[in-house]
Scaffold this motif. Structure first.
Motif, PDB file in Angstrom:
ATOM      1  N   PHE A   8     -15.498 -22.379  85.326  1.00 62.97           N
ATOM      2  CA  PHE A   8     -14.384 -23.171  85.027  1.00 62.97           C
ATOM      3  C   PHE A   8     -14.033 -23.317  83.388  1.00 62.97           C
ATOM      4  N   ARG A   9     -14.754 -23.493  82.828  1.00 63.52           N
ATOM      5  CA  ARG A   9     -14.545 -23.516  81.166  1.00 63.52           C
ATOM      6  C   ARG A   9     -13.599 -22.253  80.802  1.00 63.52           C
ATOM      7  N   LEU A  10     -14.361 -21.025  81.229  1.00 63.95           N
ATOM      8  CA  LEU A  10     -13.500 -19.868  80.997  1.00 63.95           C
ATOM      9  C   LEU A  10     -12.181 -19.671  81.254  1.00 63.95           C
ATOM     10  N   ILE A  11     -11.868 -19.880  82.593  1.00 64.57           N
ATOM     11  CA  ILE A  11     -10.507 -20.109  83.071  1.00 64.57           C
ATOM     12  C   ILE A  11      -9.664 -20.951  82.396  1.00 64.57           C
ATOM     13  N   SER A  12     -10.322 -22.045  82.241  1.00 59.73           N
ATOM     14  CA  SER A  12      -9.557 -23.224  81.922  1.00 59.73           C
ATOM     15  C   SER A  12      -8.896 -22.719  80.509  1.00 59.73           C
ATOM     16  N   ILE A  13      -9.806 -22.418  79.546  1.00 63.40           N
ATOM     17  CA  ILE A  13      -9.386 -22.079  78.140  1.00 63.40           C
ATOM     18  C   ILE A  13      -8.492 -20.538  78.230  1.00 63.40           C
ATOM     19  N   THR A  14      -8.743 -19.820  78.970  1.00 61.69           N
ATOM     20  CA  THR A  14      -7.997 -18.532  79.309  1.00 61.69           C
ATOM     21  C   THR A  14      -6.376 -19.058  79.686  1.00 61.69           C
ATOM     22  N   GLU A  15      -6.460 -19.949  80.779  1.00 57.52           N
ATOM     23  CA  GLU A  15      -5.114 -20.509  81.152  1.00 57.52           C
ATOM     24  C   GLU A  15      -4.318 -21.242  80.200  1.00 57.52           C
ATOM     25  N   GLY A  16      -4.971 -21.795  79.585  1.00 53.17           N
ATOM     26  CA  GLY A  16      -4.560 -22.617  78.437  1.00 53.17           C
ATOM     27  C   GLY A  16      -3.967 -21.872  77.229  1.00 53.17           C
ATOM     28  N   ILE A  17      -4.528 -20.610  77.180  1.00 56.40           N
ATOM     29  CA  ILE A  17      -4.022 -19.821  75.923  1.00 56.40           C
ATOM     30  C   ILE A  17      -2.626 -19.209  76.391  1.00 56.40           C
ATOM     31  N   SER A  18      -2.801 -18.708  77.854  1.00 57.14           N
ATOM     32  CA  SER A  18      -1.576 -18.337  78.409  1.00 57.14           C
ATOM     33  C   SER A  18      -0.344 -18.911  78.422  1.00 57.14           C
ATOM     34  N   TYR A  19      -0.664 -20.326  78.677  1.00 51.43           N
ATOM     35  CA  TYR A  19       0.304 -21.355  78.398  1.00 51.43           C
ATOM     36  C   TYR A  19       1.038 -21.284  77.191  1.00 51.43           C
ATOM     37  N   LEU A  20       0.229 -21.141  75.994  1.00 50.81           N
ATOM     38  CA  LEU A  20       0.732 -21.245  74.721  1.00 50.81           C
ATOM     39  C   LEU A  20       1.377 -20.143  74.515  1.00 50.81           C
ATOM     40  N   LEU A  21       0.948 -18.921  74.929  1.00 50.97           N
ATOM     41  CA  LEU A  21       1.671 -17.670  74.639  1.00 50.97           C
ATOM     42  C   LEU A  21       3.157 -17.548  75.481  1.00 50.97           C
ATOM     43  N   LEU A  22       2.955 -18.142  76.523  1.00 49.47           N
ATOM     44  CA  LEU A  22       4.452 -18.150  77.257  1.00 49.47           C
ATOM     45  C   LEU A  22       5.412 -19.107  76.390  1.00 49.47           C
ATOM     46  N   LEU A  23       4.947 -20.193  76.021  1.00 54.52           N
ATOM     47  CA  LEU A  23       5.923 -21.210  75.536  1.00 54.52           C
ATOM     48  C   LEU A  23       6.123 -20.965  73.956  1.00 54.52           C
ATOM     49  N   PHE A  24       5.117 -20.341  73.173  1.00 51.64           N
ATOM     50  CA  PHE A  24       5.421 -20.070  71.849  1.00 51.64           C
ATOM     51  C   PHE A  24       5.650 -18.778  71.288  1.00 51.64           C
ATOM     52  N   VAL A  25       5.460 -17.714  72.371  1.00 54.36           N
ATOM     53  CA  VAL A  25       5.906 -16.545  72.013  1.00 54.36           C
ATOM     54  C   VAL A  25       6.862 -16.001  72.908  1.00 54.36           C
ATOM     55  N   ALA A  26       6.600 -15.839  74.376  1.00 56.63           N
ATOM     56  CA  ALA A  26       7.309 -15.208  75.348  1.00 56.63           C
ATOM     57  C   ALA A  26       8.784 -15.952  75.436  1.00 56.63           C
ATOM     58  N   MET A  27       8.785 -17.338  75.427  1.00 55.60           N
ATOM     59  CA  MET A  27       9.976 -18.061  75.540  1.00 55.60           C
ATOM     60  C   MET A  27      10.962 -17.789  74.324  1.00 55.60           C
ATOM     61  N   PRO A  28      10.381 -17.917  72.867  1.00 51.02           N
ATOM     62  CA  PRO A  28      11.190 -17.708  71.815  1.00 51.02           C
ATOM     63  C   PRO A  28      11.957 -16.351  71.849  1.00 51.02           C
ATOM     64  N   MET A  29      10.887 -15.403  72.534  1.00 54.65           N
ATOM     65  CA  MET A  29      11.602 -13.927  72.376  1.00 54.65           C
ATOM     66  C   MET A  29      12.707 -13.968  73.384  1.00 54.65           C
ATOM     67  N   LYS A  30      12.594 -14.665  74.535  1.00 57.97           N
ATOM     68  CA  LYS A  30      13.627 -14.597  75.545  1.00 57.97           C
ATOM     69  C   LYS A  30      14.748 -15.219  74.941  1.00 57.97           C
ATOM     70  N   TYR A  31      14.867 -16.073  74.299  1.00 57.79           N
ATOM     71  CA  TYR A  31      16.154 -16.871  73.855  1.00 57.79           C
ATOM     72  C   TYR A  31      16.538 -16.700  72.659  1.00 57.79           C
ATOM     73  N   LEU A  32      15.701 -16.406  71.558  1.00 57.40           N
ATOM     74  CA  LEU A  32      16.248 -15.698  70.264  1.00 57.40           C
ATOM     75  C   LEU A  32      16.382 -14.305  70.215  1.00 57.40           C
ATOM     76  N   ALA A  33      15.432 -13.638  70.883  1.00 54.12           N
ATOM     77  CA  ALA A  33      15.928 -12.245  70.623  1.00 54.12           C
ATOM     78  C   ALA A  33      16.447 -11.325  71.950  1.00 54.12           C
ATOM     79  N   ASP A  34      16.712 -12.341  72.923  1.00 54.05           N
ATOM     80  CA  ASP A  34      17.352 -11.875  73.941  1.00 54.05           C
ATOM     81  C   ASP A  34      16.686 -10.863  74.882  1.00 54.05           C
ATOM     82  N   ASN A  35      15.403 -11.073  74.993  1.00 54.46           N
ATOM     83  CA  ASN A  35      14.332 -10.228  75.367  1.00 54.46           C
ATOM     84  C   ASN A  35      13.643 -10.706  76.421  1.00 54.46           C
ATOM     85  N   PRO A  36      14.083 -10.895  77.749  1.00 52.07           N
ATOM     86  CA  PRO A  36      13.291 -11.680  78.744  1.00 52.07           C
ATOM     87  C   PRO A  36      12.073 -11.054  79.318  1.00 52.07           C
TER      88      PRO A  36
END
Length: 101
Positions: A8-36
């Motif tokens: 549970f701890r491992l999945i919780s941390i991994t899922e949380g980091i993936s959420y941060l990557l989605l919000l703070f890396v992938a989403m800006p790349m989609k909207y600022l660099a026009d790369n979905p």
């Protein structure tokens, strides 16, 4: 990794980091660099990890007899950015050993 608690701890941390990557890396790349493409890849990975998180949360809740209120709290924390840090704080106070009858 051989207990429900450690999984549970491992999945919780991994899922949380993936959420941060989605919000703070992938989403800006989609909207600022026009790369979905990064949102598609990271979003799919995060979605799979989130589903996995719900399964391991339910498994740990049953195995360690956590009450439904605690499980709901942990689930809500998983919806928040950096929520995995709150989850870590809460679960360190929870019983980590199986209750024997």
């Amino acid at each position: 990794m051989n207990t429900a608690f450690s999984r549970f701890r491992l999945i919780s941390i991994t899922e949380g980091i993936s959420y941060l990557l989605l919000l703070f890396v992938a989403m800006p790349m989609k909207y600022l660099a026009d790369n979905p493409y990064p949102v598609k890849v990271v979003g799919m990975g995060h979605g799979i990890l989130f589903i996995f998180f719900t399964f391991v949360l339910f498994n740990a809740m049953i195995k360690y007899r956590w009450n439904i209120g605690v499980a709901f709290q942990l689930f809500v924390y998983s919806l928040l950015p950096f929520g995995f840090l709150l989850i870590e704080k809460v679960i360190k106070k929870l019983p980590q050993e199986e209750n024997q009858k």
